[in-house]
Design a protein around this motif. Structure first.
Motif, PDB file in Angstrom:
ATOM      1  N   ASP A 175      -1.105   7.461  -8.419  1.00 43.36           N
ATOM      2  CA  ASP A 175      -0.111   7.162  -7.388  1.00 43.36           C
ATOM      3  C   ASP A 175      -0.679   7.289  -5.986  1.00 43.36           C
ATOM      4  O   ASP A 175      -0.335   6.511  -5.085  1.00 43.36           O
ATOM      5  N   ALA A 176      -1.560   8.272  -5.778  1.00 39.46           N
ATOM      6  CA  ALA A 176      -2.127   8.486  -4.445  1.00 39.46           C
ATOM      7  C   ALA A 176      -3.011   7.307  -4.039  1.00 39.46           C
ATOM      8  O   ALA A 176      -2.990   6.860  -2.888  1.00 39.46           O
ATOM      9  N   ILE A 177      -3.794   6.786  -4.973  1.00 39.20           N
ATOM     10  CA  ILE A 177      -4.654   5.639  -4.668  1.00 39.20           C
ATOM     11  C   ILE A 177      -3.810   4.397  -4.411  1.00 39.20           C
ATOM     12  O   ILE A 177      -4.077   3.623  -3.477  1.00 39.20           O
ATOM     13  N   GLN A 178      -2.774   4.193  -5.195  1.00 36.40           N
ATOM     14  CA  GLN A 178      -1.902   3.040  -4.978  1.00 36.40           C
ATOM     15  C   GLN A 178      -1.237   3.116  -3.599  1.00 36.40           C
ATOM     16  O   GLN A 178      -1.148   2.106  -2.884  1.00 36.40           O
ATOM     17  N   SER A 179      -0.781   4.309  -3.229  1.00 40.24           N
ATOM     18  CA  SER A 179      -0.156   4.478  -1.916  1.00 40.24           C
ATOM     19  C   SER A 179      -1.150   4.221  -0.788  1.00 40.24           C
ATOM     20  O   SER A 179      -0.825   3.565   0.219  1.00 40.24           O
ATOM     21  N   LEU A 180      -2.382   4.715  -0.958  1.00 37.88           N
ATOM     22  CA  LEU A 180      -3.421   4.475   0.044  1.00 37.88           C
ATOM     23  C   LEU A 180      -3.717   2.983   0.160  1.00 37.88           C
ATOM     24  O   LEU A 180      -3.854   2.453   1.278  1.00 37.88           O
ATOM     25  N   GLY A 202       0.265  -1.402   5.895  1.00 38.23           N
ATOM     26  CA  GLY A 202       0.952  -0.344   6.642  1.00 38.23           C
ATOM     27  C   GLY A 202       1.269  -0.683   8.078  1.00 38.23           C
ATOM     28  O   GLY A 202       2.112  -0.039   8.704  1.00 38.23           O
ATOM     29  N   GLN A 203       0.609  -1.696   8.637  1.00 37.94           N
ATOM     30  CA  GLN A 203       0.845  -2.062  10.031  1.00 37.94           C
ATOM     31  C   GLN A 203       1.789  -3.249  10.169  1.00 37.94           C
ATOM     32  O   GLN A 203       1.960  -3.785  11.272  1.00 37.94           O
ATOM     33  N   SER A 204       2.400  -3.658   9.084  1.00 36.97           N
ATOM     34  CA  SER A 204       3.253  -4.848   9.130  1.00 36.97           C
ATOM     35  C   SER A 204       4.590  -4.528   9.783  1.00 36.97           C
ATOM     36  O   SER A 204       5.450  -3.876   9.210  1.00 36.97           O
ATOM     37  N   THR A 205       4.740  -4.971  11.008  1.00 34.94           N
ATOM     38  CA  THR A 205       5.985  -4.825  11.764  1.00 34.94           C
ATOM     39  C   THR A 205       6.341  -6.173  12.370  1.00 34.94           C
ATOM     40  O   THR A 205       5.492  -7.041  12.557  1.00 34.94           O
ATOM     41  N   GLY A 206       7.615  -6.331  12.685  1.00 38.62           N
ATOM     42  CA  GLY A 206       8.048  -7.586  13.273  1.00 38.62           C
ATOM     43  C   GLY A 206       7.832  -8.775  12.373  1.00 38.62           C
ATOM     44  O   GLY A 206       7.389  -9.848  12.813  1.00 38.62           O
ATOM     45  N   LEU A 207       8.121  -8.586  11.061  1.00 35.61           N
ATOM     46  CA  LEU A 207       7.870  -9.642  10.092  1.00 35.61           C
ATOM     47  C   LEU A 207       8.856 -10.793  10.268  1.00 35.61           C
ATOM     48  O   LEU A 207       9.976 -10.603  10.736  1.00 35.61           O
ATOM     49  N   PRO A 208       8.442 -11.980   9.884  1.00 36.80           N
ATOM     50  CA  PRO A 208       9.411 -13.080   9.835  1.00 36.80           C
ATOM     51  C   PRO A 208      10.554 -12.711   8.891  1.00 36.80           C
ATOM     52  O   PRO A 208      10.350 -12.046   7.872  1.00 36.80           O
TER      53      PRO A 208
END
Length: 375
Positions: A266-271, A278-284
């Motif tokens: 789980d830790a590797i998947q989360s990483l 993780g930086q995806s903001t302001g998506l269409p």
């Protein structure tokens, strides 16, 4: 459907023998002159064709004289053999009867629907002649490793001049979170009351076995079994999710791997997800971030540098990923993983299909699989 040709004449054939009057060693038996003995051996298909004029076809997908994996859940073997009745004489032994036959066995495991597998046995006499009419086939299924018997359609003892088939079911169990090898097999021998040995040696199909486990995430209380030597393939359909397909296809085209290795950490998947999206903001509106290789693999973004994104506009392909935190594939040669904004419904469907693929094929931690593209 096999046709048995039974010749009533003995058609005796002289075999090389010893002039000594002492009992001879024939088919592993000490046999005196005047006695008959039964021998059971495996032959090649070319030998059977040369001796009988019959060319038995290998079933599609089956290994000739060896086990072949046919899928993540299946294996098959086919071989030919001969039962020979030999009369011991001085100076030459005499062949007084033969049955040429073929045997097919198939093993099918249950990857997601239970803790059992089945093994089939199919026997077909292809040609026979001489002193063989009293001969009986005696087949039996055997549990060899980490298994117990379940329901069966038994292969019954019966005339060796008639076809016979049946299926044996096996169950298995093991430690929670563990994997273990399991194995069954079929054996058979011939019985002839008129021979000195009456019962021949036993021939085994020598099925090598498969992997069973209680280690599939989310299904640890439901064991299952697979042919771990068969690398499964995840098929990505362009018709089912065109944007999801286009991202993966374009990513593979410019260098990301087609063969991936699952991680259940789980830790590797989360990483992996944090670094790729993780930086995806302001998506269409209606879009989410998709990463390839998948976050549930050891090839994901957290395991190696070299992230990139797409901007492809051609007559055949139109991709604008809207990922501003990664260089485009045309701006870097270090291309280990990619990220792209795609419609949320396609991203969700693709993730669901991946999870179902893991379940059905029992893809465990560090199991490899291929990602292939389909229309």
């Amino acid at each position: 459907m096999c046709v048995v040709l039974l010749l009533t004449a003995t058609g005796a054939v002289a075999l090389g023998g010893s002039a000594a009057a002492a009992p001879a060693a024939v088919c592993g038996e000490s046999v005196a002159a005047g006695e008959t003995v039964g021998c059971l051996t495996i032959t090649g298909s070319s030998t059977m064709a040369a001796k009988t004029g019959v060319s038995a076809a290998v079933p599609p997908g089956c290994g000739a004289n060896s086990w072949t994996l046919t899928s993540r859940l299946g294996a098959c073997q086919w071989f030919t053999g001969v039962y020979s009745v030999v009369q011991v004489q001085v100076p030459n032994n005499i062949l007084v009867g033969e049955i040429y036959f073929s045997v097919v066995s198939v093993v099918g495991t249950r990857g997601s629907a239970g803790d059992y597998w089945h093994q089939t046995f199919e026997y077909d006499p292809e040609m026979a002649w001489g002193y063989v009419a009293p001969t009986e086939l005696v087949p039996f299924g055997e549990c060899f490793q980490a298994c117990s018997y379940m329901g069966t359609t038994p292969v019954l003892r019966g005339p060796a001049l008639a076809s016979a088939s049946g299926t044996q079911l096996f169950s298995t169990s093991g430690p929670l979170g563990g994997t273990w090898p399991a194995r069954s097999d079929f054996g058979f021998y011939f019985y002839h009351p008129g021979t000195v040995n009456q019962v021949t040696n036993t021939l085994w199909l020598n099925y090598p076995g498969h992997r069973c486990d209680n280690a599939l995430p989310g299904y640890q209380t439901r064991p299952g079994c697979v042919q771990a030597g068969w690398q499964p393939t995840l098929s990505i359909s362009q018709a089912r999710y065109p944007n999801y397909f286009n991202h993966i296809a374009s990513s593979q085209t410019v260098g990301t791997p087609k063969v991936l290795t699952r991680t259940t950490d789980d830790a590797i998947q989360s990483l992996n997800r944090t670094i790729s999206c993780g930086q995806s903001t302001g998506l269409p509106a209606g879009y989410t971030c998709d990463e390839y290789p998948f976050a549930s693999t050891w090839e994901g973004a957290g395991m190696r540098p070299g992230g990139f994104t797409m901007s492809v506009h051609t007559k055949r392909l139109d991709i604008e990923c809207h990922v501003g935190w990664l260089p485009k594939h045309t701006q870097t040669t270090n291309r280990s993983w990619s990220a792209c904004m795609i419609p949320a419904i396609e991203n969700s469907t693709g993730g669901g299909d991946l999870g179902e693929f893991y379940r059905v094929n029992r893809v465990l931690n560090r199991d490899a699989f291929t990602v292939a593209l389909a229309p």
